[in-house]
Design a protein around this motif. Structure first.
Motif, PDB file in Angstrom:
ATOM      1  N   PHE A   1      31.153   5.874  44.321  1.00  0.00           N
ATOM      2  CA  PHE A   1      30.088   4.906  44.080  1.00  0.00           C
ATOM      3  C   PHE A   1      29.159   4.837  45.293  1.00  0.00           C
ATOM      4  O   PHE A   1      27.927   4.908  45.162  1.00  0.00           O
ATOM      5  N   ALA A   2      29.766   4.745  46.490  1.00  0.00           N
ATOM      6  CA  ALA A   2      28.957   4.691  47.705  1.00  0.00           C
ATOM      7  C   ALA A   2      28.133   5.964  47.853  1.00  0.00           C
ATOM      8  O   ALA A   2      26.989   5.935  48.303  1.00  0.00           O
ATOM      9  N   TYR A   3      28.726   7.093  47.444  1.00  0.00           N
ATOM     10  CA  TYR A   3      27.999   8.365  47.490  1.00  0.00           C
ATOM     11  C   TYR A   3      26.748   8.282  46.625  1.00  0.00           C
ATOM     12  O   TYR A   3      25.659   8.653  47.037  1.00  0.00           O
ATOM     13  N   ALA A   4      26.932   7.730  45.431  1.00  0.00           N
ATOM     14  CA  ALA A   4      25.818   7.674  44.483  1.00  0.00           C
ATOM     15  C   ALA A   4      24.725   6.718  44.935  1.00  0.00           C
ATOM     16  O   ALA A   4      23.543   7.016  44.811  1.00  0.00           O
ATOM     17  N   VAL A   5      25.106   5.552  45.478  1.00  0.00           N
ATOM     18  CA  VAL A   5      24.059   4.562  45.780  1.00  0.00           C
ATOM     19  C   VAL A   5      23.544   4.618  47.211  1.00  0.00           C
ATOM     20  O   VAL A   5      22.495   4.070  47.502  1.00  0.00           O
ATOM     21  N   ILE A   6      24.267   5.277  48.121  1.00  0.00           N
ATOM     22  CA  ILE A   6      23.785   5.323  49.505  1.00  0.00           C
ATOM     23  C   ILE A   6      23.507   6.755  49.950  1.00  0.00           C
ATOM     24  O   ILE A   6      22.411   7.054  50.427  1.00  0.00           O
ATOM     25  N   VAL A   7      24.493   7.629  49.781  1.00  0.00           N
ATOM     26  CA  VAL A   7      24.342   8.986  50.317  1.00  0.00           C
ATOM     27  C   VAL A   7      23.219   9.728  49.612  1.00  0.00           C
ATOM     28  O   VAL A   7      22.337  10.321  50.260  1.00  0.00           O
ATOM     29  N   VAL A   8      23.182   9.658  48.289  1.00  0.00           N
ATOM     30  CA  VAL A   8      22.159  10.401  47.552  1.00  0.00           C
ATOM     31  C   VAL A   8      20.749   9.904  47.888  1.00  0.00           C
ATOM     32  O   VAL A   8      19.895  10.697  48.287  1.00  0.00           O
ATOM     33  N   PRO A   9      20.488   8.580  47.794  1.00  0.00           N
ATOM     34  CA  PRO A   9      19.133   8.126  48.144  1.00  0.00           C
ATOM     35  C   PRO A   9      18.770   8.378  49.604  1.00  0.00           C
ATOM     36  O   PRO A   9      17.628   8.691  49.911  1.00  0.00           O
ATOM     37  N   MET A  10      19.728   8.270  50.520  1.00  0.00           N
ATOM     38  CA  MET A  10      19.422   8.488  51.936  1.00  0.00           C
ATOM     39  C   MET A  10      19.410   9.969  52.288  1.00  0.00           C
ATOM     40  O   MET A  10      19.129  10.347  53.421  1.00  0.00           O
ATOM     41  N   LYS A  11      19.746  10.763  51.326  1.00  0.00           N
ATOM     42  CA  LYS A  11      19.758  12.228  51.490  1.00  0.00           C
ATOM     43  C   LYS A  11      20.636  12.661  52.653  1.00  0.00           C
ATOM     44  O   LYS A  11      20.252  13.482  53.477  1.00  0.00           O
ATOM     45  N   GLY A  12      21.839  12.076  52.757  1.00  0.00           N
ATOM     46  CA  GLY A  12      22.758  12.563  53.789  1.00  0.00           C
ATOM     47  C   GLY A  12      23.908  11.613  54.015  1.00  0.00           C
ATOM     48  O   GLY A  12      23.824  10.424  53.697  1.00  0.00           O
ATOM     49  N   TYR A  13      24.991  12.168  54.551  1.00  0.00           N
ATOM     50  CA  TYR A  13      26.144  11.344  54.900  1.00  0.00           C
ATOM     51  C   TYR A  13      25.786  10.450  56.070  1.00  0.00           C
ATOM     52  O   TYR A  13      24.976  10.837  56.928  1.00  0.00           O
ATOM     53  N   SER A  14      26.378   9.249  56.114  1.00  0.00           N
ATOM     54  CA  SER A  14      26.043   8.355  57.224  1.00  0.00           C
ATOM     55  C   SER A  14      27.142   7.324  57.438  1.00  0.00           C
ATOM     56  O   SER A  14      27.962   7.071  56.555  1.00  0.00           O
ATOM     57  N   ALA A  15      27.137   6.732  58.630  1.00  0.00           N
ATOM     58  CA  ALA A  15      28.061   5.638  58.922  1.00  0.00           C
ATOM     59  C   ALA A  15      27.790   4.486  57.972  1.00  0.00           C
ATOM     60  O   ALA A  15      28.702   3.787  57.534  1.00  0.00           O
ATOM     61  N   TRP A  16      26.512   4.285  57.642  1.00  0.00           N
ATOM     62  CA  TRP A  16      26.157   3.216  56.695  1.00  0.00           C
ATOM     63  C   TRP A  16      26.954   3.360  55.404  1.00  0.00           C
ATOM     64  O   TRP A  16      27.538   2.398  54.913  1.00  0.00           O
ATOM     65  N   ALA A  17      26.930   4.585  54.865  1.00  0.00           N
ATOM     66  CA  ALA A  17      27.610   4.810  53.586  1.00  0.00           C
ATOM     67  C   ALA A  17      29.113   4.556  53.720  1.00  0.00           C
ATOM     68  O   ALA A  17      29.733   3.935  52.855  1.00  0.00           O
ATOM     69  N   GLY A  18      29.680   5.035  54.836  1.00  0.00           N
ATOM     70  CA  GLY A  18      31.120   4.830  55.054  1.00  0.00           C
ATOM     71  C   GLY A  18      31.451   3.356  55.192  1.00  0.00           C
ATOM     72  O   GLY A  18      32.415   2.858  54.605  1.00  0.00           O
TER      73      GLY A  18
END
Ligand SMILES: Nc1ncnc2c1ncn2[C@@H]1O[C@H](COP(=O)(O)OP(=O)(O)O)[C@@H](O)[C@H]1O
Ligand SMILES: [Mg+2]
Lengths: 280, 286
Positions: A126-143
């Motif tokens: 879920f976090a991948y879909a709503v944070i990683v995809v729109p931000m176009k990258g892995y991040s501490a935010w998403a984690g």
């Protein structure tokens, strides 16, 4: 009169057998814990050094290096969780206890329980879909976002349970003085249950500090240390997972030592909560 | 309103003899009057159309067997009943106003804030309930601190006078920073009384304040209630009839949510008009 009847004797024997069986079962239950600890110490202890905490990993094939990246990353992720997940969970728990059995509270309670039972890999997705995809990258935010979602229901429920223990009469004493409801809660009820709430928070942190699944495709990993909240961020569990399954002997050693450190930290958090419980 | 008499009028009259009737004119001011006050828990009608009035700065006792609705009734008087789940109230409660008009105010008039009502009508509960984690000082100061804006110096003064009024000052003056919960049960209850008095309420409601206490603590609290007469209006619930007889000047007898009889304590205990009252005070039920 004082002689044992046959029935008494039978009861004694049953008693001894039952106690014996309980001891064996209890021993079986703590055996894994014992083996995990001793095995971790056996394999991980040798790799403990200052370098482990201060150095970033060296490339494959090179000796030395540490897990500074994973340790700092874990701290960042846990801080994000403490900054977002914990307060939201507490508010949720306070709302649950204040709204008691109203419709809103019942809906919220079911939602919280459902959230507790959602597998953490799904929360990661879920976090991948709503944070990683729109931000176009892995991040501490998403984690941090994913870990926060794991934390919210745990903290909410423990906060609610603690608040339920405060006698209704304390609440009423405050209201009867003409103190507004929110102030009764903030200034009279909450200060009295601080350590109880903190205990719940620490347990939740202990729990999420070992979470791997929600971080795999949110915070992801890196091997150079913290580069800002919007960059991929390493964490102990993910790093352990990656290194333990690698073919490099040095890396596998790092994984064992990392596991030892992680278990030690979780263990300490648990001990700390016990201490707090005893104090309050 | 027949009872709406201004203080000046009160003092001048006394022999009011209108239309040849011998009217007894109220000599005292009325601090509180309930008009057809009813209360429910869900569908359970617990307090049934109670109308009575309480004289200012007097001690008014409420007696009756347990479960007859004494607590519920008294909790309607500071609008605490409505905080419970499924709780409902109807009827009116009039108290003396504090504005210039000096008229009476209905605490159940729409638009009245229950919080402001509770600042003027204090309450002491059956079980001592000091705030956990707060010191003795903070407990007494809590009402002023959290419901009003008060300077620190004023606060210290009020805490001291309130603790003296509650006959607790000498026992705690050297340990004001100790937690309120560290006191004995009787001391905790006096702490709660001091806490309620600190906000200078017009009326003090006490719901069986001594039922959880030993005889010595009970005596101390009775003593202090008698001292409060003349300073604040006290309404006290008790199932101890001797207590009612000792400390109150008016007594009301409740039975199954209804007001059976109300009058001067002396008369209620010596010449009750209702047979139910007589049965109760002679210990034949309840
Ligand atoms: N919280 C509550 N919910 C439902 N019913 C209640 C509650 N509290 C009291 N009652 C009922 O209301 C009636 C009056 O109770 P109460 O006012 O406490 O009586 P008393 O103080 O005279 O002993 C009792 O029949 C009791 O069962
Ligand atoms: Mg009662």
């Amino acid at each position: 009169m004082l002689e044992l009847s046959a029935r008494d004797r039978r009861r004694r024997v049953t008693n001894v057998i039952a106690i014996g069986a309980l001891c064996v079962l209890g021993f079986l239950a703590i055996t894994p814990l014992f083996f995990i600890f001793s095995y971790l110490i056996l394999r991980g202890w040798g790799g403990l050094s200052l370098d482990f905490f201060l150095e970033i990993p060296k490339p494959v094939g090179e000796e030395g290096g540490g897990m500074a990246n994973a340790i700092s990353g874990s701290l960042v992720l846990l801080s994000l969780t403490a900054a977002f997940g914990v307060p939201i969970g507490m508010l949720c728990g306070i709302a649950l206890s204040e709204l008691k059995n109203s419709f809103t509270a019942r809906v919220l309670r079911v939602a919280v329980d459902l959230l507790t039972s959602v597998p953490s890999i799904v929360i990661g997705l879920f976090a991948y879909a709503v944070i990683v995809v729109p931000m176009k990258g892995y991040s501490a935010w998403a984690g941090g976002f994913a870990l926060s979602i794991v934390t919210v229901p745990i903290v909410a429920r423990s906060t609610e349970e603690i608040l339920k223990l405060v006698p209704r009469t304390v609440h009423e004493a405050g209201l009867a003085l003409g103190i507004p409801r929110y102030k009764v809660l903030l200034r009279l009820i909450l200060p009295g249950v601080r350590s109880g709430i903190l205990t719940g928070v620490l347990l939740a942190m202990a729990r999420v500090s070992g979470e791997t699944a929600p971080l795999l495709f949110t915070a992801f990993s890196n091997s150079f240390g913290f580069r800002g909240l919007s960059s991929p961020t390493a964490s102990l569990p993910v790093q352990i997972y990656t290194y333990a399954t690698s073919h490099d002997e040095t890396w596998r050693q790092l994984a064992w030592t990392g596991a030892l450190v992680l278990v030690f930290v979780v263990f300490c958090l648990n001990l700390l909560t016990r201490f707090l419980v005893r104090k309050s | 309103m027949a009872l709406d008499v201004s203080p000046e009028f009160n003092q001048k009259t006394g022999m009011g003899n209108l239309d040849g009737q011998n009217l007894e004119v109220e000599q005292k001011q009325i601090a509180l009057e309930t008009q057809k006050l009813s209360a429910w828990f869900g569908d359970h009608h617990v307090v049934k159309e109670i109308s009575l009035s309480v004289e200012k700065n007097d001690v008014f006792a409420l007696i009756g067997p347990s479960g007859c609705g004494k607590s519920t009734f008294i909790r309607c008087l500071n609008r605490l009943h409505e905080e419970g789940e499924g709780a409902r109230v109807s009827g009116d409660v009039l108290i003396q106003g504090i504005g210039k008009s000096g008229g009476r105010e209905n605490i159940y008039r729409s638009g009245v804030d229950p919080v402001s009502v509770r600042r003027r009508i204090g309450m002491v509960f059956q079980k001592p309930n000091p705030f956990p984690g707060l010191s003795i000082f903070e407990n007494v100061a809590s009402g002023l601190r959290l419901a009003q804006v008060v300077r620190r110096s004023v606060l210290e003064e009020v805490v001291e006078t309130s603790l003296k009024q509650a006959a607790l000052w000498d026992e705690v003056k050297d340990k004001l920073k100790k937690p309120g919960t560290s006191l004995s049960g009787g001391q905790q209850q006096r702490l709660c009384i001091a806490r309620a008095l600190a906000v200078r309420p017009q009326i003090l409601l006490m719901d069986e304040p001594t039922s959880a206490l030993d005889p010595i603590s009970t005596a101390r609290i009775e003593e202090l209630v008698m001292k409060l007469r003349g300073e604040v209006t006290v309404m006290i619930v008790t199932h101890n009839m001797q207590q009612a007889a000792r400390i109150s000047s008016q007594t009301a007898f409740f039975l199954m949510g209804e007001l059976v009889e109300v009058g001067p304590t002396n008369r209620i205990f010596t010449k009750p008009k209702e047979s139910k009252t007589e049965q109760y005070i002679t210990g034949r039920f309840g």
